[in-house]
Design an enzyme around this catalytic site. Structure first.
Site, PDB file in Angstrom:
ATOM      1  N   SER A  25       0.430  -1.156  -0.005  1.00  9.30           N
ATOM      2  CA  SER A  25      -0.016  -0.046   0.491  1.00  9.30           C
ATOM      3  C   SER A  25       0.937   1.469  -0.006  1.00  9.30           C
ATOM      4  CB  SER A  25      -1.213  -0.035   0.752  1.00  9.30           C
ATOM      5  OG  SER A  25      -1.718   1.094   1.344  1.00  9.30           O
ATOM      6  N   THR A  57      -3.980   2.878   5.569  1.00  7.27           N
ATOM      7  CA  THR A  57      -3.275   2.395   4.818  1.00  7.27           C
ATOM      8  C   THR A  57      -2.277   1.347   5.552  1.00  7.27           C
ATOM      9  OG1 THR A  57      -2.653   0.745   2.562  1.00  7.27           O
ATOM     10  CG2 THR A  57      -1.876   3.283   3.808  1.00  7.27           C
ATOM     11  N   TYR A  58      -1.286   0.684   5.045  1.00  4.09           N
ATOM     12  CA  TYR A  58      -0.484  -0.219   6.248  1.00  4.09           C
ATOM     13  C   TYR A  58       1.060  -0.045   5.173  1.00  4.09           C
ATOM     14  CZ  TYR A  58      -0.268  -3.571   2.823  1.00  4.09           C
ATOM     15  OH  TYR A  58      -0.333  -4.385   0.964  1.00  4.09           O
ATOM     16  N   GLY A  73      -1.321   0.287  -5.561  1.00  3.90           N
ATOM     17  CA  GLY A  73      -2.887  -0.374  -5.395  1.00  3.90           C
ATOM     18  C   GLY A  73      -4.581   0.459  -5.013  1.00  3.90           C
ATOM     19  N   ALA A  74      -5.262   0.776  -4.262  1.00  2.00           N
ATOM     20  CA  ALA A  74      -6.249   1.450  -4.096  1.00  2.00           C
ATOM     21  C   ALA A  74      -6.213   3.638  -3.209  1.00  2.00           C
ATOM     22  CB  ALA A  74      -6.923   1.191  -3.154  1.00  2.00           C
ATOM     23  N   ALA A  75      -4.493   2.725  -2.707  1.00  2.00           N
ATOM     24  CA  ALA A  75      -3.992   3.967  -2.005  1.00  2.00           C
ATOM     25  C   ALA A  75      -3.657   4.760  -3.562  1.00  2.00           C
ATOM     26  CB  ALA A  75      -2.666   4.097  -1.068  1.00  2.00           C
TER      27      ALA A  75
END
Length: 126
Positions: A25, A57-58, A73-75
């Protein structure tokens, strides 16, 4: 009682890359992670100063010395290269330990170089 307190932050970090199809992420330069005390796979909160987006997120370790902050990713939909962001981690602290609690605050310039560090935020005055 346990209180959820600021553990650390990277203040005014700059997004260097976005990778929509990359697993993981948010990749952060390992030196920045170490300076702030962010652990790999730890939950982080990201606050985008450019567009107001706030998300959780992480963290994953990026190459040490690279000064990278890569949203993956989505971030990657919530940040653009060059956006200034704040990355925070929180920790549960027992109320009896609050007087000794000091967050690690790491301040970055536009190239993700550490400009200074402190353990508190100055009093905001009117």
């Amino acid at each position: 009682m346990q209180l959820n307190m600021l553990k650390c932050k990277l203040h005014q970090a700059c997004v260097t890359d976005t990778e929509l199809d990359y697993e993981g992420s948010c990749a952060i330069d390992a030196n920045l992670m170490d300076a702030a005390g962010i652990r790999e796979f730890e939950q982080i909160h990201v606050y985008n100063l450019a567009n107001g987006a706030r998300f959780t997120t992480y963290a994953i370790r990026g190459e040490a010395g690279s000064r990278m902050i890569s949203m993956n990713g989505a971030a990657a939909h919530l940040c653009s290269e060059g956006d200034r962001i704040i990355i925070c981690c929180y920790a549960n602290v027992d109320e009896s330990e609050l007087d000794r609690h000091e967050p690690a605050l790491v301040y970055c310039d536009g190239d993700n170089r550490i400009t200074h560090q402190r353990n508190g935020i100055p009093l905001q005055v009117a």
